[in-house]
Design a protein around this motif. Structure first.
Motif, mmCIF file in Angstrom:
data_model
loop_
_atom_site.group_PDB
_atom_site.id
_atom_site.type_symbol
_atom_site.label_atom_id
_atom_site.label_comp_id
_atom_site.label_asym_id
_atom_site.label_seq_id
_atom_site.Cartn_x
_atom_site.Cartn_y
_atom_site.Cartn_z
ATOM 1 N N THR A 266 0.840 -1.205 0.000
ATOM 2 C CA THR A 266 0.000 0.000 0.000
ATOM 3 C C THR A 266 0.868 1.245 0.000
ATOM 4 O O THR A 266 1.692 1.436 0.908
ATOM 5 N N LEU A 267 0.667 2.062 -1.031
ATOM 6 C CA LEU A 267 1.457 3.288 -1.198
ATOM 7 C C LEU A 267 0.847 4.427 -0.378
ATOM 8 O O LEU A 267 -0.372 4.604 -0.360
ATOM 9 N N SER A 268 1.707 5.154 0.311
ATOM 10 C CA SER A 268 1.236 6.358 0.990
ATOM 11 C C SER A 268 2.231 7.477 0.713
ATOM 12 O O SER A 268 3.114 7.348 -0.142
ATOM 13 N N ASP A 269 2.071 8.582 1.460
ATOM 14 C CA ASP A 269 2.976 9.722 1.257
ATOM 15 C C ASP A 269 3.000 10.540 2.542
ATOM 16 O O ASP A 269 2.286 10.256 3.507
ATOM 17 N N LEU A 270 3.806 11.574 2.557
ATOM 18 C CA LEU A 270 3.974 12.374 3.778
ATOM 19 C C LEU A 270 2.780 13.294 4.025
ATOM 20 O O LEU A 270 2.613 13.806 5.131
ATOM 21 N N ASP A 271 1.955 13.499 3.001
ATOM 22 C CA ASP A 271 0.729 14.297 3.238
ATOM 23 C C ASP A 271 -0.190 13.514 4.182
ATOM 24 O O ASP A 271 -0.742 14.061 5.121
ATOM 25 N N ARG A 272 -0.329 12.216 3.870
ATOM 26 C CA ARG A 272 -1.252 11.390 4.672
ATOM 27 C C ARG A 272 -0.574 10.843 5.907
ATOM 28 O O ARG A 272 -1.195 10.619 6.934
ATOM 29 N N ASN A 273 0.752 10.593 5.815
ATOM 30 C CA ASN A 273 1.480 9.989 6.939
ATOM 31 C C ASN A 273 2.783 10.748 7.204
ATOM 32 O O ASN A 273 3.861 10.266 6.858
ATOM 33 N N PRO A 274 2.700 11.932 7.796
ATOM 34 C CA PRO A 274 3.918 12.713 8.054
ATOM 35 C C PRO A 274 4.791 12.156 9.177
ATOM 36 O O PRO A 274 5.935 12.544 9.316
ATOM 37 N N GLU A 275 4.240 11.224 9.965
ATOM 38 C CA GLU A 275 5.038 10.570 11.011
ATOM 39 C C GLU A 275 5.120 9.082 10.691
ATOM 40 O O GLU A 275 4.092 8.390 10.630
ATOM 41 N N LEU A 276 6.359 8.609 10.495
ATOM 42 C CA LEU A 276 6.567 7.200 10.158
ATOM 43 C C LEU A 276 7.071 6.451 11.388
ATOM 44 O O LEU A 276 7.793 7.013 12.222
ATOM 45 N N ASP A 277 6.694 5.167 11.454
ATOM 46 C CA ASP A 277 7.194 4.344 12.576
ATOM 47 C C ASP A 277 8.658 3.974 12.343
ATOM 48 O O ASP A 277 9.475 3.996 13.258
ATOM 49 N N VAL A 278 8.973 3.638 11.101
ATOM 50 C CA VAL A 278 10.341 3.215 10.784
ATOM 51 C C VAL A 278 10.617 3.527 9.318
ATOM 52 O O VAL A 278 9.705 3.489 8.495
ATOM 53 N N ALA A 279 11.881 3.904 9.045
ATOM 54 C CA ALA A 279 12.330 4.036 7.659
ATOM 55 C C ALA A 279 13.530 3.117 7.488
ATOM 56 O O ALA A 279 14.409 3.061 8.373
ATOM 57 N N ILE A 280 13.531 2.372 6.390
ATOM 58 C CA ILE A 280 14.622 1.433 6.110
ATOM 59 C C ILE A 280 15.253 1.838 4.785
ATOM 60 O O ILE A 280 14.538 2.060 3.805
ATOM 61 N N ASP A 281 16.592 1.954 4.767
ATOM 62 C CA ASP A 281 17.256 2.430 3.558
ATOM 63 C C ASP A 281 18.681 1.908 3.503
ATOM 64 O O ASP A 281 19.226 1.439 4.508
ATOM 65 N N GLY A 282 19.264 1.984 2.322
ATOM 66 C CA GLY A 282 20.648 1.552 2.145
ATOM 67 C C GLY A 282 21.613 2.686 2.411
ATOM 68 O O GLY A 282 21.223 3.771 2.838
ATOM 69 N N ALA A 283 22.875 2.425 2.123
ATOM 70 C CA ALA A 283 23.906 3.470 2.261
ATOM 71 C C ALA A 283 25.069 3.119 1.349
ATOM 72 O O ALA A 283 25.295 1.948 1.014
ATOM 73 N N ASP A 284 25.822 4.136 0.965
ATOM 74 C CA ASP A 284 27.024 3.887 0.163
ATOM 75 C C ASP A 284 28.227 3.601 1.038
ATOM 76 O O ASP A 284 29.135 2.864 0.640
#
Ligand code: DER
Length: 231
Positions: free
Chosen positions: A69-87
């Motif tokens: 399910t796609l959302s965005d910061l307009d609807r969900n400006p507070e996230l429980d967790v963000a997962i991302d990579g790094a160089d």
């Protein structure tokens, strides 16, 4: 081996940090694909109620392709967790990000999350930035300002900030935000917090690929099939 290491890191992060009824920030790059695969698998198996906020057009495609399910910061400006990579990750968990050119939305989403979790293969683990990652650190700039920004960085901090040119398109890389990227090939280590602040103050700079003091935990997939956690 590296791909398996990426998969191990992605799976470990999703299994340890994603629960039901959460808003999850989805990073960009190649390692995150494994995390999204695992997220989709858990949503199906456990009937999880999860919404995903992308950090790039690539991440948006990935979310939709995996049926999440796609959302965005307009609807969900507070996230429980963000997962991302790094160089690259240094001993203080300072990150170089932006190898994939998505640093600005990645930093915005990471800043909106209660927990910012990074996933990486063993090659990203460094004692100091620049030890492994030799492409410099990315800076997103307003196109009309790329020359003065490049000159200001070289004058203030040395090294060379080079316009990132596209491979399958004539001319420079254009980001998802319609900006250019400079890759600053720094010559020695710096106080990255000071550098980050100073570069952000240069007129025309949109965002830097330096993530200072934002990372809660890093999962490194290792060559031997283990996962190393650094907090
Ligand atoms: O561009 C980015 O910031 C990516 O997240 C990058 O840092 C990691 O990409 P990779 O998982 O393909 O190495």
């Amino acid at each position: 081996m590296v791909e398996e290491a990426k998969r191990l890191a992605g799976y470990a992060a999703v299994d340890n940090h994603v629960q039901n009824n959460q808003v999850v920030g989805v990073g960009s790059g190649s390692t995150i694909v494994y995390a999204v695969d695992r997220l989709a698998e858990r949503v199906r198996q456990e009937k999880l109620n999860i919404v995903c906020v992308p950090t790039s057009f690539q991440a948006r495609q990935l979310i939709l392709q995996r049926g999440l399910t796609l959302s965005d910061l307009d609807r969900n400006p507070e996230l429980d967790v963000a997962i991302d990579g790094a160089d690259e990750v240094d001993a203080a968990l300072t990150l170089i990000k932006g190898g994939g050119g998505c640093l600005t939305q990645e930093k915005i989403v990471a800043g909106c999350a209660k927990h910012f979790i990074v996933i990486a293969d063993f090659k990203k683990d460094s004692s100091a930035l620049g030890q492994q990652w030799k492409k410099g650190f990315p800076i997103e700039v307003i196109p009309m300002a790329y020359i003065p920004v490049s000159r200001a960085i070289a004058k203030r901090f040395g090294g060379e900030a080079v316009l990132r040119m596209a491979i399958s398109k004539a001319g420079p890389v254009v980001t998802d935000n319609s900006n250019f990227l400079l890759d600053w090939k720094f010559e020695h280590t710096h106080n990255w917090n000071e550098v980050n602040t100073a570069i952000k103050m240069i007129p025309g700079v949109v965002e830097t690929g330096l993530f200072v003091g934002m990372t809660e935990r890093v999962y490194f997939g290792m060559e031997d099939g283990s996962v190393r956690i650094r907090d």
